[in-house]
Design an enzyme around this catalytic site. Sequence first.
Site, PDB file in Angstrom:
ATOM      1  N   PRO A   2       0.841  -1.210   0.000  1.00 28.29           N
ATOM      2  CA  PRO A   2       0.000   0.000   0.000  1.00 28.29           C
ATOM      3  C   PRO A   2       0.873   1.256   0.000  1.00 28.29           C
ATOM      4  O   PRO A   2       1.762   1.394   0.826  1.00 28.29           O
ATOM      5  CB  PRO A   2      -0.781  -0.107   1.317  1.00 28.29           C
ATOM      6  CG  PRO A   2      -0.634  -1.520   1.759  1.00 28.29           C
ATOM      7  CD  PRO A   2       0.654  -2.023   1.186  1.00 28.29           C
ATOM      8  N   GLU A   3       0.630   2.129  -0.958  1.00 23.52           N
ATOM      9  CA  GLU A   3       1.336   3.404  -0.987  1.00 23.52           C
ATOM     10  C   GLU A   3       0.384   4.497  -0.522  1.00 23.52           C
ATOM     11  O   GLU A   3      -0.763   4.226  -0.164  1.00 23.52           O
ATOM     12  CB  GLU A   3       1.880   3.661  -2.393  1.00 23.52           C
ATOM     13  CG  GLU A   3       2.927   2.597  -2.783  1.00 23.52           C
ATOM     14  CD  GLU A   3       4.017   3.131  -3.685  1.00 23.52           C
ATOM     15  OE1 GLU A   3       4.373   4.312  -3.556  1.00 23.52           O
ATOM     16  OE2 GLU A   3       4.506   2.361  -4.520  1.00 23.52           O
ATOM     17  N   HIS A  91      -4.778 -14.851   8.810  1.00 23.65           N
ATOM     18  CA  HIS A  91      -4.110 -13.546   8.800  1.00 23.65           C
ATOM     19  C   HIS A  91      -5.011 -12.390   9.233  1.00 23.65           C
ATOM     20  O   HIS A  91      -4.628 -11.238   9.091  1.00 23.65           O
ATOM     21  CB  HIS A  91      -3.499 -13.220   7.432  1.00 23.65           C
ATOM     22  CG  HIS A  91      -2.655 -14.301   6.848  1.00 23.65           C
ATOM     23  ND1 HIS A  91      -1.560 -14.826   7.508  1.00 23.65           N
ATOM     24  CD2 HIS A  91      -2.751 -14.975   5.682  1.00 23.65           C
ATOM     25  CE1 HIS A  91      -1.016 -15.778   6.763  1.00 23.65           C
ATOM     26  NE2 HIS A  91      -1.722 -15.896   5.653  1.00 23.65           N
ATOM     27  N   ARG A 110       1.912 -10.682   5.755  1.00 20.19           N
ATOM     28  CA  ARG A 110       3.359 -10.606   5.986  1.00 20.19           C
ATOM     29  C   ARG A 110       3.710  -9.972   7.331  1.00 20.19           C
ATOM     30  O   ARG A 110       4.864  -9.974   7.736  1.00 20.19           O
ATOM     31  CB  ARG A 110       4.029  -9.851   4.837  1.00 20.19           C
ATOM     32  CG  ARG A 110       3.860 -10.620   3.513  1.00 20.19           C
ATOM     33  CD  ARG A 110       4.569  -9.968   2.368  1.00 20.19           C
ATOM     34  NE  ARG A 110       6.013  -9.954   2.562  1.00 20.19           N
ATOM     35  CZ  ARG A 110       6.861  -9.384   1.720  1.00 20.19           C
ATOM     36  NH1 ARG A 110       6.397  -8.784   0.630  1.00 20.19           N
ATOM     37  NH2 ARG A 110       8.157  -9.404   1.952  1.00 20.19           N
ATOM     38  N   ARG A 152      23.016  18.428  -3.097  1.00 23.76           N
ATOM     39  CA  ARG A 152      23.100  16.988  -2.836  1.00 23.76           C
ATOM     40  C   ARG A 152      23.499  16.226  -4.107  1.00 23.76           C
ATOM     41  O   ARG A 152      22.854  16.358  -5.144  1.00 23.76           O
ATOM     42  CB  ARG A 152      21.744  16.461  -2.348  1.00 23.76           C
ATOM     43  CG  ARG A 152      21.262  17.084  -1.040  1.00 23.76           C
ATOM     44  CD  ARG A 152      22.192  16.725   0.119  1.00 23.76           C
ATOM     45  NE  ARG A 152      22.485  15.308   0.172  1.00 23.76           N
ATOM     46  CZ  ARG A 152      21.727  14.407   0.784  1.00 23.76           C
ATOM     47  NH1 ARG A 152      20.647  14.774   1.422  1.00 23.76           N
ATOM     48  NH2 ARG A 152      22.055  13.134   0.778  1.00 23.76           N
TER      49      ARG A 152
END
Length: 272
Positions: A2-3, A91, A110, A152
């Site tokens: 999931p983002e 789960h 997971r 950077r």
Amino acid sequence: MPELPEVETTKRGIEHHICGQTIEACVVRNPKLRWPVAAELCHLPPGLVVKSVSRRAKYLLIETQAGHIIIHLGMSGHLRILSKDTPLEKHDHIDLVFNNGVCLRYHDPRRFGAWLWTNTDPHQHPLLAKLAPEPLTDAFNGENLFEAIKHRPTAIKALIMNNQYVVGVGNIYANESLFLAGIHPLRPAKRLTQADCDRLVRIIKQVLSAAIDQGGTTLKDFMSPSGKPGYFVQKLYVYDRANQACLVCQTPIQREVHLQRASYICPHCQPA
Ligand SMILES: [Zn+2]
């Protein structure tokens, strides 16, 4: 994984079901997530009411009058709104049960997710306190990005995926945004101009907003007892398209691995 758009869609999918509802119990079947499930959640005082649901980066914050539940979906977590009598599946680690018979059920094969508790300002929690601006707020803008990265030497892709510069830009959205901005993922950040930063910021906002809008069509799935909420795949230009033709110029998309994350590049549209 999931983002940010999926987490925002989750927030929108669950908030109107649980805001104003009274928590009966938090049932923890397996406390072994990325960090142990907070002990406070196993012993919530009776009568707590959900006052709000919000999101910071990829954390969901469930506010009660006694404190906040902080949830992270990890690699494979998802939340659904179900009748508390819905049979359990493998789960299904946690139920937040409400006294109207509904529960918020957490499923995570997971177990990289997290359920934590704080009774002080959640934005000062060690996991949240140092996070950079939200990508969809005005605090994330081309001027600030240019100032932050102009000295950077690090690859620009690594910086936009770093929570010290902006939160919530995961690998898919970083690849897609850099393609649409015409910037090679490995270009040293200090070689981006102010105009590059303005364009990249604008496109990151567009890509994330489009994904959130698309997620809106899946909100009903948060109440489906079967399967998982419909996370969504928007039209992708480069991500997971190795060796396929660039949708703009037909050049084959290249896949390279940097820092253990796959980068997808059109060598014509994204000069180094
Ligand atoms: Zn191309």
